[in-house]
Every structure is written in structure tokens, then in C-alpha cells.
Design a protein around this motif. Sequence first.
Motif, PDB file in Angstrom:
ATOM      1  N   SER A   9       4.512   0.313  20.371  1.00 28.68           N
ATOM      2  CA  SER A   9       3.882   1.777  20.452  1.00 28.68           C
ATOM      3  C   SER A   9       2.812   1.400  19.346  1.00 28.68           C
ATOM      4  N   ARG A  10       3.271   1.009  18.209  1.00 28.20           N
ATOM      5  CA  ARG A  10       2.147   1.083  17.114  1.00 28.20           C
ATOM      6  C   ARG A  10       0.989   0.250  17.507  1.00 28.20           C
ATOM      7  N   ALA A  11       1.121  -0.983  18.109  1.00 23.03           N
ATOM      8  CA  ALA A  11       0.002  -1.693  18.434  1.00 23.03           C
ATOM      9  C   ALA A  11      -0.865  -0.977  19.630  1.00 23.03           C
ATOM     10  N   LEU A  40      -0.721  -9.348  -0.884  1.00 24.88           N
ATOM     11  CA  LEU A  40      -2.113  -9.041  -0.254  1.00 24.88           C
ATOM     12  C   LEU A  40      -1.964  -7.913   0.864  1.00 24.88           C
ATOM     13  N   PRO A  41      -2.941  -7.292   1.100  1.00 27.46           N
ATOM     14  CA  PRO A  41      -2.727  -6.166   2.100  1.00 27.46           C
ATOM     15  C   PRO A  41      -2.328  -6.505   3.319  1.00 27.46           C
ATOM     16  N   TYR A  42      -1.446  -5.815   4.009  1.00 24.54           N
ATOM     17  CA  TYR A  42      -1.028  -6.156   5.488  1.00 24.54           C
ATOM     18  C   TYR A  42      -2.190  -5.990   6.354  1.00 24.54           C
ATOM     19  N   ALA A  43      -2.223  -7.192   7.162  1.00 23.87           N
ATOM     20  CA  ALA A  43      -3.340  -7.205   8.278  1.00 23.87           C
ATOM     21  C   ALA A  43      -2.914  -6.573   9.753  1.00 23.87           C
ATOM     22  N   PRO A  44      -3.283  -5.424  10.177  1.00 26.43           N
ATOM     23  CA  PRO A  44      -2.479  -4.730  11.375  1.00 26.43           C
ATOM     24  C   PRO A  44      -3.127  -5.124  12.495  1.00 26.43           C
ATOM     25  N   TRP A  45      -2.743  -4.733  13.686  1.00 28.33           N
ATOM     26  CA  TRP A  45      -3.269  -4.808  15.003  1.00 28.33           C
ATOM     27  C   TRP A  45      -4.740  -4.282  14.804  1.00 28.33           C
TER      28      TRP A  45
END
Length: 255
Positions: free
Chosen positions: A46-48, A219-224
Motif C-alpha cells: 500500500s505504501r509503495a 544515512l536517509p532511507y531511500a523510499p519508493w
Amino acid sequence: MRPCIALFTLEGAASAEAALRFAETHADRIALVGWSSPFRAGRALSRALRRGGPGLLPYLFVNHALPALSGRPGLAALCRGRGIPALRLGDEAATIRALRDSGAELLVSFHLDRILSPALLAVPRLGGVNVHPSLLPRHRGPIPAFHGLAEGRTGVSVHALTPEVDAGGIWAQREVALPPGLSASAAARNLHLAALPLLEEAIARIAAGEAPPEPPPRLPYAPWPDRAARRRAGVPLLRLSDIGAAWRAPAGGWR
């Protein structure tokens, strides 16, 4: 002496060939195979889609479901032929029981779409390692090959499994130059295959009694990537040739 291994994976196009090659090489020491269902409903999917929109659907289908639908015998056939216990991941208590009963000393994961709990990771006496197709700590998250292509620097890491996303100490890492014009799907497949020698190196070090490396800086998370990020990057998620590669048998044939 090499440890007994539990192999957990989502058998998608990005990692199916690499996971099968690894399993064939170590079939005499694999005590358990756990599959994550490509069809499970959940917040991750759902997040993607909320973030990336319907343009992500073809990528998700090929990299999460197509090998499972192809009807070709991959890991399942290997398990049947070698008598390796297998289970569908989902119920945590059942997974912990199966992992404990298997006697596996080390957990190895490829392209796993779930975070494993501290209780589960505590079962194998040597912990666990994961193959992640990026140069960690860069590009923690679900589609690292896309972000690596977008930045022009790609590679693969073998890191310790922890309850946090892609945050464990790095056992082995390699920068991998890829041919120009690859999609994120094809890049992920190439990077998982490139990880196999690194995984052997990590397992040998673990078996020799080395302590896990210290976790890298966060380091920052790399999301969809959303639609705007995909347009800026100019990196295709998927091409028709990727679907063909996912559908064909791996080099050496399915066993």
C-alpha cells in the motif's frame, strides 16, 4: 567448518537466479528454505502504490510475483529433490519453531520483503546476513538499484541482519559498473548475481568466528520513488526484456 544455513527469500525476478545458484551450491548445508508470499496484502504494498502510483505496478508484478507464476521449478524443486524443509513465511511463531527445529546456524536472505524480529534473529547462533543491491549505507530501502542508477554509482553489500531496515554492519561490499541504459529491474538482477562471491566471503569470515562489523553511519532511507522522482532520474523501472529474463530459466537450467 561451514555452518548450516536457513535461506529466506521473496523469489522475485531481482533475486530468483542468484538465490537458486546459492542454494544449489550449498544444498548439502541448507537446513530450511522460507518463502515470502508475493501476494500477501500489507502495508508495504500500500505504501509503495500510495507513494509511487500505478506506474509501479508492472515493476512490482515482475519483481515480486512473475517467477512464482511462471510454473518453472526453482527453489521448490530443489527442496523437494534434496529433502530440504520449506515453509511459507508469515506466522512468526511457526517460523521461529521451524528455524529452531532445523538446526540452522546462520540465516541468509535475498530480496526479503519483511523485517525480521529480534526474537527470530536470535535463533541462529551466528545471526544472519542479507544481500542488498546498493553501496550501503546509501540507499537503504525497497528499490536501491533505481537510486544507484539515478546517482550513477551502483554496487552491492552483504550486511548483518538487524531488526532495522538495511542497518547492520557490512561484511562485504563491492562497487559494480553496469552497462548503460539498464532498467532498475535488470540492474537489481545483475547486482544480486554479483553479490554471490561476496556472500561466500562473508560466510567464511562468520564461520571463522569474526565478530560482526560495527553498523555504518545512518544515512536517509531511500523510499519508493514517486512519479516526479522517476521523471527527474530518467531511469526506467522495467523493460520488456526484463520480463523475458524473469520468465526464462536461469543459466544452467532450473533443477
